[in-house]
Design an enzyme around this catalytic site. Sequence first.
Site, mmCIF file in Angstrom:
data_model
loop_
_atom_site.group_PDB
_atom_site.id
_atom_site.type_symbol
_atom_site.label_atom_id
_atom_site.label_comp_id
_atom_site.label_asym_id
_atom_site.label_seq_id
_atom_site.Cartn_x
_atom_site.Cartn_y
_atom_site.Cartn_z
ATOM 1 N N ARG A 111 0.812 -1.235 0.000
ATOM 2 C CA ARG A 111 0.000 0.000 0.000
ATOM 3 C C ARG A 111 0.842 1.281 0.000
ATOM 4 N NH1 ARG A 111 -3.243 -3.200 3.338
ATOM 5 N NH2 ARG A 111 -5.097 -3.889 2.202
ATOM 6 N N LYS A 133 2.267 11.522 -11.768
ATOM 7 C CA LYS A 133 1.499 10.506 -12.500
ATOM 8 C C LYS A 133 2.400 9.300 -12.724
ATOM 9 C CE LYS A 133 -1.671 13.339 -15.242
ATOM 10 N NZ LYS A 133 -2.051 13.711 -16.620
ATOM 11 N N GLU A 175 8.594 18.681 -25.159
ATOM 12 C CA GLU A 175 7.886 19.101 -23.938
ATOM 13 C C GLU A 175 8.357 20.482 -23.470
ATOM 14 O OE1 GLU A 175 5.279 17.736 -22.690
ATOM 15 O OE2 GLU A 175 5.276 15.671 -23.439
ATOM 16 N N LYS A 217 5.524 23.512 -15.102
ATOM 17 C CA LYS A 217 4.722 22.322 -14.797
ATOM 18 C C LYS A 217 4.447 22.217 -13.292
ATOM 19 C CE LYS A 217 3.883 17.499 -15.577
ATOM 20 N NZ LYS A 217 4.253 16.220 -16.164
ATOM 21 N N GLU A 227 -5.853 17.085 -12.103
ATOM 22 C CA GLU A 227 -6.324 17.461 -13.439
ATOM 23 C C GLU A 227 -7.826 17.707 -13.510
ATOM 24 O OE1 GLU A 227 -4.068 15.430 -16.523
ATOM 25 O OE2 GLU A 227 -5.753 15.658 -17.876
ATOM 26 N N ARG A 231 -4.666 21.960 -15.025
ATOM 27 C CA ARG A 231 -3.649 20.991 -15.460
ATOM 28 C C ARG A 231 -3.878 20.516 -16.896
ATOM 29 N NH1 ARG A 231 -0.680 16.149 -12.035
ATOM 30 N NH2 ARG A 231 0.602 15.464 -13.762
ATOM 31 N N ASN A 235 -1.781 19.148 -21.543
ATOM 32 C CA ASN A 235 -2.059 18.153 -22.587
ATOM 33 C C ASN A 235 -1.999 18.745 -23.993
ATOM 34 O OD1 ASN A 235 -2.465 16.089 -20.736
ATOM 35 N ND2 ASN A 235 -4.594 16.703 -20.411
ATOM 36 N N HIS A 238 -1.160 16.615 -26.938
ATOM 37 C CA HIS A 238 -1.213 15.219 -26.495
ATOM 38 C C HIS A 238 -2.434 14.459 -26.999
ATOM 39 C CE1 HIS A 238 2.152 16.485 -24.148
ATOM 40 N NE2 HIS A 238 2.272 15.310 -23.528
ATOM 41 N N HIS A 242 -0.790 11.333 -28.444
ATOM 42 C CA HIS A 242 -0.935 9.985 -27.871
ATOM 43 C C HIS A 242 -1.483 9.015 -28.907
ATOM 44 C CE1 HIS A 242 -0.865 10.852 -23.242
ATOM 45 N NE2 HIS A 242 0.329 10.711 -23.765
ATOM 46 N N HIS A 252 7.548 9.378 -27.883
ATOM 47 C CA HIS A 252 6.566 10.282 -27.276
ATOM 48 C C HIS A 252 6.791 11.727 -27.744
ATOM 49 C CE1 HIS A 252 3.784 11.721 -24.178
ATOM 50 N NE2 HIS A 252 4.693 12.624 -23.849
#
Length: 348
Positions: A111, A133, A175, A217, A227, A231, A235, A238, A242, A252
């Site tokens: 956990r 993330k 980025e 960021k 998000e 946030r 993207n 993206h 993606h 990427h």
Amino acid sequence: MRQIHVNGASVQSRILIGEKLENLVRYLPEDRQFKVVVVTDSHLMQHYGDFLRQWPVILTGTGEKNKNIESVSQILSELVRLEADRTTFVVGVGGGIVCDMTGFAASIYMRGLRFGFVSTTLLSQVDASVGGKNGVNLMGFKNMVGTFQQPEFVLCDPEMLKTLDEKEFRAGFAEIIKAGAISDADLFHLLELSAPRALERDSQVLEELVYRSVEIKAGVVSRDEKEQGERRILNFGHTFGHALEHMTGMLHGEAIGIGMTIAAALSVRMGLLPHTEANRLKALSSAFNLPVDTALDMPGLLLSIRKDKKREGDALHLVLLNQIGHAVVQKITFAELEQLTHDLRKYF
Ligand SMILES: NC(=O)c1ccc[n+]([C@@H]2O[C@H](COP(=O)([O-])OP(=O)(O)OC[C@H]3O[C@@H](n4cnc5c(N)ncnc54)[C@H](O)[C@@H]3O)[C@@H](O)[C@H]2O)c1
């Protein structure tokens, strides 16, 4: 060395920009009962193995195809074999793939274990390791399974970028260009001026570019970790990026380069952005040798976008620009997106 703090719900994360790998030990728990375990891949071991072998090392495979539940399961099994418990501190040393998987494994093992990263690619220094993330792909779809959990620290040593493959290195600039395009016109201009020195891997220039991008960021993530609103601007590029990454297997950063060109063309079509500004974005991506190819299978891309986890029913949030240095988010339906992308070539 400069530090930036990111306020997560459970952990405050420190991004250490310009810190040396040799100083990693300064950021590990001082308490002797803590056992450190390193997770990395074979490329990093080839270059930095002599230093990393002072701790038990778990090796993962390289490449996006290995960023899956099976690899995470292997990391978890290795943690069991090493008798890891709540007094274990896990350090991911690598690019976005190693860090995404390490953060995920560490945040679900018993956990949750404490963890930190040494980010070793340009992309992971500016983006992948900042923001909490963690996760892996499922059935070919990007980052479908994961957690939000901040690393305690992210060490970014610009010297480590010197051993990075040229194609991977260049992809990282996507980025940084994105950070400038969405919220910092000065950073965008700095990139326009310093592209040649940055491409020569000048440590001073790289440190400044990484710092400025992380600052953007970190600010956004501190204000909207999960998000729910702001946030979303991260993207930019993206939605299409993606889908391209999934369809073509390109890197990427390369896919985000094309994704940003498409998003800028949509911004022009929607009357938000002057054509000249969209051209600046395209020229900057080209200066870093990022693809801006617009001969695209648009119907295929739209089909893939429909399966993206970020869709909301029949709509999605599209990130657009209304000037270089300022992003706007608009919710549009897939039917509207289909219309807007029809014959989009005129706007590139
Ligand atoms: N978590 C996030 O917020 C986030 C954000 C952006 C991207 N990502 C993810 O990051 C991943 C891409 O990460 P990446 O671009 O860092 O690629 P990567 O992790 O695949 O690393 C690229 C390659 O370079 C090698 N390498 C890494 N550092 C090196 C070094 N210093 N010297 C020599 N070789 C080195 C690696 O072994 C690998 O083969 C994608 O899966 C993407 O989804 C995550």
